[in-house]
Motif scaffolding. Sequence first.
Motif, PDB file in Angstrom:
ATOM      1  N   PHE A 143      26.193  47.711  43.109  1.00 51.04           N
ATOM      2  CA  PHE A 143      26.986  46.479  42.775  1.00 51.04           C
ATOM      3  C   PHE A 143      26.598  45.709  41.737  1.00 51.04           C
ATOM      4  O   PHE A 143      27.414  45.102  40.863  1.00 51.04           O
ATOM      5  N   ASP A 144      25.344  45.808  41.304  1.00 51.20           N
ATOM      6  CA  ASP A 144      24.906  45.246  40.051  1.00 51.20           C
ATOM      7  C   ASP A 144      25.577  45.860  39.106  1.00 51.20           C
ATOM      8  O   ASP A 144      25.855  45.185  37.874  1.00 51.20           O
ATOM      9  N   LYS A 145      25.869  47.310  38.971  1.00 55.50           N
ATOM     10  CA  LYS A 145      26.385  47.700  37.606  1.00 55.50           C
ATOM     11  C   LYS A 145      27.959  47.526  37.929  1.00 55.50           C
ATOM     12  O   LYS A 145      28.379  47.363  36.950  1.00 55.50           O
ATOM     13  N   THR A 146      28.547  47.531  39.020  1.00 56.53           N
ATOM     14  CA  THR A 146      30.024  47.585  39.047  1.00 56.53           C
ATOM     15  C   THR A 146      30.517  46.052  38.564  1.00 56.53           C
ATOM     16  O   THR A 146      31.628  45.843  38.125  1.00 56.53           O
ATOM     17  N   GLY A 147      29.791  45.099  39.042  1.00 53.48           N
ATOM     18  CA  GLY A 147      29.999  43.739  38.820  1.00 53.48           C
ATOM     19  C   GLY A 147      31.089  43.386  39.755  1.00 53.48           C
ATOM     20  O   GLY A 147      31.376  44.177  40.865  1.00 53.48           O
ATOM     21  N   LYS A 148      31.658  42.394  39.588  1.00 58.13           N
ATOM     22  CA  LYS A 148      32.472  41.591  40.575  1.00 58.13           C
ATOM     23  C   LYS A 148      33.643  42.275  40.812  1.00 58.13           C
ATOM     24  O   LYS A 148      34.180  42.026  41.965  1.00 58.13           O
ATOM     25  N   MET A 149      34.095  43.294  40.160  1.00 55.95           N
ATOM     26  CA  MET A 149      35.423  44.315  40.452  1.00 55.95           C
ATOM     27  C   MET A 149      35.252  44.709  41.966  1.00 55.95           C
ATOM     28  O   MET A 149      36.085  44.888  42.683  1.00 55.95           O
ATOM     29  N   ALA A 150      33.715  44.942  42.203  1.00 55.96           N
ATOM     30  CA  ALA A 150      33.606  45.609  43.530  1.00 55.96           C
ATOM     31  C   ALA A 150      33.396  44.646  44.778  1.00 55.96           C
ATOM     32  O   ALA A 150      32.917  45.041  45.658  1.00 55.96           O
ATOM     33  N   LEU A 151      33.853  43.234  44.466  1.00 54.15           N
ATOM     34  CA  LEU A 151      33.528  42.468  45.361  1.00 54.15           C
ATOM     35  C   LEU A 151      34.226  42.778  46.975  1.00 54.15           C
ATOM     36  O   LEU A 151      33.814  42.622  47.732  1.00 54.15           O
ATOM     37  N   GLY A 152      35.409  43.192  46.793  1.00 50.21           N
ATOM     38  CA  GLY A 152      36.053  43.774  48.039  1.00 50.21           C
ATOM     39  C   GLY A 152      35.148  44.668  48.724  1.00 50.21           C
ATOM     40  O   GLY A 152      34.984  44.666  49.830  1.00 50.21           O
ATOM     41  N   ASP A 165      43.591  30.345  48.530  1.00 45.27           N
ATOM     42  CA  ASP A 165      44.749  29.645  49.178  1.00 45.27           C
ATOM     43  C   ASP A 165      45.425  28.788  48.085  1.00 45.27           C
ATOM     44  O   ASP A 165      46.739  28.800  47.795  1.00 45.27           O
ATOM     45  N   HIS A 166      44.703  28.092  47.223  1.00 46.28           N
ATOM     46  CA  HIS A 166      45.385  27.278  45.996  1.00 46.28           C
ATOM     47  C   HIS A 166      45.839  28.067  44.998  1.00 46.28           C
ATOM     48  O   HIS A 166      46.983  27.964  44.635  1.00 46.28           O
ATOM     49  N   LYS A 167      45.281  29.246  44.686  1.00 43.07           N
ATOM     50  CA  LYS A 167      45.532  30.240  43.518  1.00 43.07           C
ATOM     51  C   LYS A 167      44.892  31.595  43.981  1.00 43.07           C
ATOM     52  O   LYS A 167      43.915  31.669  44.052  1.00 43.07           O
ATOM     53  N   SER A 168      45.756  32.632  44.478  1.00 45.20           N
ATOM     54  CA  SER A 168      45.251  33.844  44.472  1.00 45.20           C
ATOM     55  C   SER A 168      44.634  34.654  43.441  1.00 45.20           C
ATOM     56  O   SER A 168      44.829  34.244  42.387  1.00 45.20           O
ATOM     57  N   LEU A 169      43.744  35.648  43.734  1.00 43.54           N
ATOM     58  CA  LEU A 169      43.049  36.471  42.773  1.00 43.54           C
ATOM     59  C   LEU A 169      44.210  37.115  41.788  1.00 43.54           C
ATOM     60  O   LEU A 169      43.840  36.979  40.560  1.00 43.54           O
ATOM     61  N   LEU A 170      45.258  37.731  42.233  1.00 46.90           N
ATOM     62  CA  LEU A 170      46.248  38.072  41.624  1.00 46.90           C
ATOM     63  C   LEU A 170      46.693  37.299  40.498  1.00 46.90           C
ATOM     64  O   LEU A 170      46.573  37.587  39.301  1.00 46.90           O
ATOM     65  N   PRO A 197      42.986  51.446  44.642  1.00 47.64           N
ATOM     66  CA  PRO A 197      41.852  50.529  44.858  1.00 47.64           C
ATOM     67  C   PRO A 197      40.676  51.350  45.467  1.00 47.64           C
ATOM     68  O   PRO A 197      39.376  50.996  44.830  1.00 47.64           O
ATOM     69  N   LYS A 198      40.919  52.016  46.579  1.00 46.54           N
ATOM     70  CA  LYS A 198      39.618  52.854  47.215  1.00 46.54           C
ATOM     71  C   LYS A 198      39.149  53.721  46.340  1.00 46.54           C
ATOM     72  O   LYS A 198      37.972  54.197  46.587  1.00 46.54           O
ATOM     73  N   TRP A 199      39.943  54.196  45.411  1.00 48.99           N
ATOM     74  CA  TRP A 199      39.227  55.184  44.505  1.00 48.99           C
ATOM     75  C   TRP A 199      38.255  54.676  43.511  1.00 48.99           C
ATOM     76  O   TRP A 199      37.167  55.462  42.907  1.00 48.99           O
ATOM     77  N   THR A 211      37.863  40.012  53.065  1.00 46.70           N
ATOM     78  CA  THR A 211      37.865  41.245  52.535  1.00 46.70           C
ATOM     79  C   THR A 211      39.572  41.656  52.224  1.00 46.70           C
ATOM     80  O   THR A 211      39.742  42.022  51.328  1.00 46.70           O
ATOM     81  N   ALA A 212      40.017  41.495  53.383  1.00 49.54           N
ATOM     82  CA  ALA A 212      41.611  41.849  53.380  1.00 49.54           C
ATOM     83  C   ALA A 212      42.365  41.154  52.035  1.00 49.54           C
ATOM     84  O   ALA A 212      43.016  41.863  51.521  1.00 49.54           O
ATOM     85  N   ARG A 213      41.928  39.856  51.932  1.00 52.70           N
ATOM     86  CA  ARG A 213      42.794  39.249  50.874  1.00 52.70           C
ATOM     87  C   ARG A 213      42.304  39.982  49.475  1.00 52.70           C
ATOM     88  O   ARG A 213      43.154  40.166  48.701  1.00 52.70           O
ATOM     89  N   PHE A 214      40.962  40.240  49.151  1.00 58.77           N
ATOM     90  CA  PHE A 214      40.678  40.869  48.071  1.00 58.77           C
ATOM     91  C   PHE A 214      41.359  42.163  47.950  1.00 58.77           C
ATOM     92  O   PHE A 214      42.010  42.556  46.905  1.00 58.77           O
ATOM     93  N   THR A 215      41.425  43.177  49.127  1.00 61.96           N
ATOM     94  CA  THR A 215      41.768  44.301  48.817  1.00 61.96           C
ATOM     95  C   THR A 215      43.253  44.322  48.630  1.00 61.96           C
ATOM     96  O   THR A 215      43.944  45.083  47.877  1.00 61.96           O
ATOM     97  N   ASP A 216      44.325  43.618  49.335  1.00 56.77           N
ATOM     98  CA  ASP A 216      45.512  43.457  49.079  1.00 56.77           C
ATOM     99  C   ASP A 216      45.813  42.965  47.736  1.00 56.77           C
ATOM    100  O   ASP A 216      46.594  43.654  47.135  1.00 56.77           O
ATOM    101  N   ASP A 217      45.110  41.924  47.259  1.00 58.04           N
ATOM    102  CA  ASP A 217      45.402  41.563  46.042  1.00 58.04           C
ATOM    103  C   ASP A 217      45.010  42.761  44.948  1.00 58.04           C
ATOM    104  O   ASP A 217      45.609  42.978  43.913  1.00 58.04           O
TER     105      ASP A 217
END
Lengths: 319, 319
Positions: free
Chosen positions: B5-14, B146-151, A41-43, A21-27
Amino acid sequence: MKSFFDKTGKMALGSRLRMLTARFTDDATEIYKLYDLPLSPKWFPVLFILIEDTEKTITEIAEEIGHSQPSVTKIIKEMAAAGLVASNLKSADKRTNVVKLSEKGQQLSEKLKVQLVDVEAAVETLTSEARHNLWEAIAEWEFLLDHKSLLRRVNEEKKLRESKDVRIVEYEAKYQSAFKALNEEWISTYFTMEAADYKALDNPKTYILDRGGKIFVALYKDEPVGVCALIKMDDPDYDFEMAKMAVSPKAQGKNIGWLLGNAIVKATKELGGKKLYLESNTLLKPAISLYHKLGFKKVVSRATPYARANIQMELVLDN
Amino acid sequence: MKSFFDKTGKMALGSRLRMLTARFTDDATEIYKLYDLPLSPKWFPVLFILIEDTEKTITEIAEEIGHSQPSVTKIIKEMAAAGLVASNLKSADKRTNVVKLSEKGQQLSEKLKVQLVDVEAAVETLTSEARHNLWEAIAEWEFLLDHKSLLRRVNEEKKLRESKDVRIVEYEAKYQSAFKALNEEWISTYFTMEAADYKALDNPKTYILDRGGKIFVALYKDEPVGVCALIKMDDPDYDFEMAKMAVSPKAQGKNIGWLLGNAIVKATKELGGKKLYLESNTLLKPAISLYHKLGFKKVVSRATPYARANIQMELVLDN
DNA sequence: TCTAATTACATAACTGGTTATGCAAATATA
DNA sequence: TATATTTGCATAACCAGTTATGTAATTAGA
């Protein structure tokens, strides 16, 4: 890190989830910067709800996004300070704080939509690279935990394991003191010992076994932690009475009552009994519920030597 | 919640992960109570390490469990207050705080092992009920991130999408001001405008196009944001020079340099050129790295009208 | 060998959430 | 219709982590 979780096993699932979770929120913070969006992001969950349905109260938002109400209060305050929402809009109910996006907030949410598309695509790519679908796995685990919480599942495992260490054995003279002590413990906690109690507990052989009854002892790791007697009755309606059931509070939650009850029922059948009787007190909720589980039904009053008895039950054996 | 979460989509994964984590940690507290272990769930990773390897310093523990050092300091303090660990043991290095389990801590960890078995079994049951393996999914995502960050992944999606909005077109008179302005912007930022600059930028038709050269303009959403010229050279060694490449800082990160460079190379081939030449300055790191990516190699010095040129490169076209 | 840089750790302040609590407004009830 | 209960929300205090920072001990380097 990976190796740490390999060692700990599933016990650290919570820790591991927190780190992911921390990885996602940091990114997420960096991603908002990348798109030049002055958003925290928390908004996001709140913003998302306000994009969907223009006007909402604090509590409505909290329920929809699954946060606590104070959390939403704080987020709305921050968003208002940033000029993204107008809060405290006039409404019929003066307790509510109705909130909606400001002009600026709407403009920003348009820019946000572009970012959303990219994030969605990035996560989609990740999902396609992975063999295990994290998103689906989370949804499924949420469902399974809704159905039965982890706590309940662990508790069931515990009982299962512990009941393997419980043995039900027949009474021997060496268990006489346990037979008396375990019964005295609960009787004197809730009621007071009566003459009939002393008779049976001090002389189980004379008063129970020699008259054609039985006594079972539950051993947990070879220590007696529960007892129950099957007493031959001199009554046209009933063959046997289940009585003097006692389980040590220290051994609660190991299904011991259930195991003793089953042993009694089985013994009754072996002795050719057709109807089993018991007396109890409605104060003892767990006991009553155990009796129900064993199949006992309430019956109308009948003479009893015990002052504490205020409920009587019977079990008709079908074979 | 699920529907949210169905509505937000993957954006809300965190967000979704955080909530699932909360369920586990909340239940963890109750599970410890169930086993009558006076432990805080957050102590678990530290405790686990100390069970494995008796003596450890704060920093060692932090690294192994993936927490920050202050986090471990706090946990050790709490565990010491509860009498589970002995800290500040004597050691050669007086800076370190060497920690080990106390007698009480060891006894407790024995009891903990029983609980671990039950939790492991409960999670195993959960896993077997689920179609998607959460534990494996987490491990896999950790690896992929690790290989490639979400960012980085989102950034790539962004570039990909934006480069679709970039068009490379041939120069027209209406782009003359952009051609000059974009070049003047970076030249005057890093160096000073020279006579040769003004000649070419003020009269691109006379000095570039009419002599058999070309100019390309990169349009982002129909606005000129980048330019680059292909200049016919009067030299036995080279046919053309790539020069006057400029990309607006506002349009950075959209691959525009790369697209312009490719357009230049393609045009050189179409015009029958065999060798492409350029001059630059090693101060301009991103530019040099772009030239390398395009296939340019450094060549030995050669006369140049520009004071700022301190590196020269060439690209030999193979077809 | 004396000084500069690094390391280990404690402390403080922050973060993004939580629960607990109190007050005013609205609703239910006697 | 007056009173009791419930509701909506703001505030305070807490929680489990984090980053930033200061200090003493150790190690590296001129």
